[in-house]
Write a protein that holds these residues in place. Structure first.
Motif, mmCIF file in Angstrom:
data_model
loop_
_atom_site.group_PDB
_atom_site.id
_atom_site.type_symbol
_atom_site.label_atom_id
_atom_site.label_comp_id
_atom_site.label_asym_id
_atom_site.label_seq_id
_atom_site.Cartn_x
_atom_site.Cartn_y
_atom_site.Cartn_z
ATOM 1 N N GLU A 260 1.252 -1.006 0.024
ATOM 2 C CA GLU A 260 0.259 -0.013 0.522
ATOM 3 C C GLU A 260 1.080 1.062 0.396
ATOM 4 N N ALA A 261 0.205 2.120 -0.527
ATOM 5 C CA ALA A 261 1.291 3.255 -0.711
ATOM 6 C C ALA A 261 0.702 4.315 -1.963
ATOM 7 N N GLU A 262 0.901 5.789 -0.846
ATOM 8 C CA GLU A 262 0.170 6.121 -1.894
ATOM 9 C C GLU A 262 1.233 8.036 -2.404
ATOM 10 N N ALA A 263 0.643 8.854 -3.101
ATOM 11 C CA ALA A 263 1.386 9.519 -3.010
ATOM 12 C C ALA A 263 1.048 10.926 -1.520
ATOM 13 N N PRO A 264 1.986 11.073 -0.859
ATOM 14 C CA PRO A 264 1.811 12.263 -0.168
ATOM 15 C C PRO A 264 1.330 13.669 -0.975
ATOM 16 N N PRO A 265 -0.050 14.215 0.732
ATOM 17 C CA PRO A 265 -0.905 15.268 0.306
ATOM 18 C C PRO A 265 0.085 16.434 -0.611
ATOM 19 N N ALA A 266 -0.008 16.876 -1.833
ATOM 20 C CA ALA A 266 0.417 17.977 -2.893
ATOM 21 C C ALA A 266 0.897 19.205 -2.172
ATOM 22 N N GLY A 267 -0.049 19.600 -1.301
ATOM 23 C CA GLY A 267 0.556 20.995 -0.400
ATOM 24 C C GLY A 267 2.258 20.641 0.582
ATOM 25 N N GLN A 268 2.540 18.998 1.190
ATOM 26 C CA GLN A 268 3.504 18.826 1.115
ATOM 27 C C GLN A 268 4.907 18.015 0.473
ATOM 28 N N VAL A 269 4.794 18.594 -0.835
ATOM 29 C CA VAL A 269 5.694 18.136 -1.530
ATOM 30 C C VAL A 269 6.396 19.113 -2.759
ATOM 31 N N ALA A 270 7.564 19.268 -2.496
ATOM 32 C CA ALA A 270 8.447 19.632 -3.190
ATOM 33 C C ALA A 270 9.038 19.109 -4.386
ATOM 34 N N ASP A 271 8.829 19.869 -5.752
ATOM 35 C CA ASP A 271 9.438 19.323 -6.800
ATOM 36 C C ASP A 271 11.270 19.410 -7.002
ATOM 37 N N VAL A 272 12.240 19.017 -7.200
ATOM 38 C CA VAL A 272 13.289 18.534 -6.621
ATOM 39 C C VAL A 272 14.536 17.822 -8.349
ATOM 40 N N THR A 273 12.303 17.471 -9.440
ATOM 41 C CA THR A 273 13.536 16.680 -9.974
ATOM 42 C C THR A 273 14.529 17.295 -11.164
ATOM 43 N N ASP A 274 14.244 19.054 -11.263
ATOM 44 C CA ASP A 274 15.018 19.908 -12.247
ATOM 45 C C ASP A 274 16.294 19.876 -11.241
ATOM 46 N N GLN A 275 16.108 19.965 -10.006
ATOM 47 C CA GLN A 275 17.658 19.890 -9.785
ATOM 48 C C GLN A 275 18.647 19.098 -9.773
ATOM 49 N N VAL A 276 18.260 17.908 -9.599
ATOM 50 C CA VAL A 276 18.706 16.010 -9.246
ATOM 51 C C VAL A 276 19.145 16.170 -11.093
ATOM 52 N N THR A 277 18.399 16.576 -12.098
ATOM 53 C CA THR A 277 19.089 16.179 -13.327
ATOM 54 C C THR A 277 20.164 17.618 -13.703
ATOM 55 N N ARG A 278 19.577 18.472 -13.286
ATOM 56 C CA ARG A 278 21.109 19.321 -13.408
ATOM 57 C C ARG A 278 22.304 19.062 -12.553
ATOM 58 N N GLN A 279 22.318 18.201 -11.659
ATOM 59 C CA GLN A 279 23.505 17.404 -10.996
ATOM 60 C C GLN A 279 23.773 16.898 -12.121
ATOM 61 N N GLY A 280 23.197 15.781 -12.729
ATOM 62 C CA GLY A 280 23.357 14.725 -13.363
ATOM 63 C C GLY A 280 24.384 14.960 -14.783
ATOM 64 N N GLN A 281 23.594 16.090 -14.939
ATOM 65 C CA GLN A 281 24.093 16.848 -16.410
ATOM 66 C C GLN A 281 25.716 17.544 -16.153
ATOM 67 N N LYS A 282 25.537 18.325 -14.465
ATOM 68 C CA LYS A 282 27.487 18.280 -14.074
ATOM 69 C C LYS A 282 28.108 17.228 -14.540
ATOM 70 N N GLN A 283 27.956 15.937 -13.981
ATOM 71 C CA GLN A 283 28.728 15.369 -13.456
ATOM 72 C C GLN A 283 28.913 14.158 -14.423
ATOM 73 N N SER A 284 28.188 14.665 -15.913
ATOM 74 C CA SER A 284 27.986 13.660 -16.869
ATOM 75 C C SER A 284 29.645 14.446 -18.273
#
Length: 284
Positions: A260-284
Motif C-alpha cells: 500500500e503506497a500513496e503519494a503524499p498530499p500535494a501541499g507537502q511536496v517540493a519537486d526537486v527533479t530539475d535540481q537532480v537532473t542538473r546535477q546529473g548533467q554537471k557530472q556527465s
C-alpha cells in the motif's frame, strides 16, 4: 493484465533505487563468500544457466508483490558508509514503500506512478517535508527510454547483455532457510543504455551475482562495482572522491504480500527533479 516484461520492469526500478538513490548513503564492495564456480560446466549446462538468469526477472514478477531489502555500502578514501532499506514492492506497476536507515537517520521513501518521494527528518524545501523526483524525467536526462524506466532490459539490460560465456553456476546456498542456486554473471557494459559513458565509470564489465530459488525467482541480487568520476570532473573544484567502491545487495521475501503506497498530499511536496537532473548533467 500487463505483460510479464512490464511487470519485470518494477524489479529494475527497485534495482535503480538501490544502486542510484541509495548509493549516496552507500559499501565497501566486499562480496559474500559462496561455493566456488562449477568447474568444467558443459556447453549445455552453461546455456541452461544463462536461460535461468535471463528468465529470473519474469519469474519473480509473476509473484505480483514481495517484501524487499536493499543494503548498500560505499567506500572512498578510507571511509565506508552504509545504508539499509526495508519495504515492499508491487511488480505490476512499480509501486513501492521503503524505510532507509543511514548515518543515524531514517528516510521514508515511496514510489507511486514512477515518481519517487522522500522524507528526510529535519530537511525541508520551501517549508515542505517531502521531496519529489520524477524518475521518467531523470531517465530522459540519462538518455534512457522514459517508458522503460527501471526495466532490466533498459536500465540494466541484464538479460540482453550476457551470453553463455558470461554465466557460471556457482553452487547451492540457503538464504533465510530457502534453497537457492547462485549464478555469477558478467554483464557487458557496452550493451547497456549509455554504455559508452558507463564504461568510462565502471569498466568493460559489471559483476553480478544472482541467487534463484526452485521456482526460478530472485531471492538475492548483488552488484559490486568501482565507480570512477567522469573524465570531465575536476577534483580540485568538486572535492569529490575520484573512485568509489559500491556494493548493492537486494533481497526478495514474502512473495504475495500486500503493498500500500500513496503519494503524499500535494501541499507537502517540493519537486526537486530539475535540481537532480542538473546535477546529473554537471557530472556527465
Amino acid at each position: 493484465m500487463r505483460s510479464r516484461g512490464v511487470k519485470a520492469s518494477a524489479i529494475g526500478t527497485a534495482v535503480l533505487l538501490g544502486s542510484v538513490v541509495l548509493t549516496g548513503c552507500g559499501g565497501d564492495g566486499a562480496s559474500e563468500a559462496g561455493e566456488p564456480a562449477a568447474a568444467g560446466e558443459s556447453a549445455g549446462g552453461r546455456h541452461q544457466s544463462t536461460q535461468a538468469v535471463r528468465g529470473a526477472y519474469d519469474r519473480t514478477a509473476e509473484a505480483d508483490t514481495a517484501k524487499m531489502t536493499v543494503r548498500v555500502k560505499a567506500a572512498a578514501e578510507g571511509k565506508t558508509v552504509g545504508s539499509d532499506g526495508k519495504g515492499a514492492i508491487d511488480f505490476e506497476d512499480g509501486t513501492s514503500t521503503m524505510t532507509v536507515t543511514a548515518e543515524g537517520r531514517t528516510v521514508e521513501q515511496r514510489v507511486v506512478d514512477q515518481v519517487l518521494y522522500q522524507k528526510v527528518p529535519g530537511q525541508k524545501k520551501d517549508g515542505k517535508s517531502w521531496m519529489k523526483i520524477d524518475l521518467r524525467k531523470v531517465a530522459e536526462q540519462q538518455g534512457a527510454d522514459p517508458g522503460q524506466i527501471g526495466d532490466p532490459a533498459q536500465s540494466a539490460a541484464y538479460a540482453k547483455a550476457i551470453s553463455d560465456d558470461d554465466v557460471n553456476r556457482a553452487g547451492s546456498e540457503k538464504i533465510d532457510g530457502v534453497d537457492t542456486v547462485r549464478y555469477d554473471v558478467s554483464v557487458d557494459v557496452s550493451r547497456l543504455p549509455g554504455g559508452d559513458r558507463l564504461r568510462e565509470q565502471v569498466g568493460p564489465t559489471l559483476p553480478m551475482r544472482l541467487w534463484l530459488d526452485d521456482d526460478g525467482r530472485i531471492r538475492r541480487q548483488q552488484i559490486d562495482m568501482t565507480v570512477k568520476a567522469p573524465a570531465s570532473a575536476k577534483p580540485e573544484a568538486s572535492g569529490s572522491p575520484q573512485q568509489v567502491k559500491v556494493s548493492t545487495v537486494m533481497e526478495f521475501t514474502d512473495f504475495g504480500t500486500d503493498v500500500e503506497a500513496e503519494a503524499p498530499p500535494a501541499g507537502q511536496v517540493a519537486d526537486v527533479t530539475d535540481q537532480v537532473t542538473r546535477q546529473g548533467q554537471k557530472q556527465s
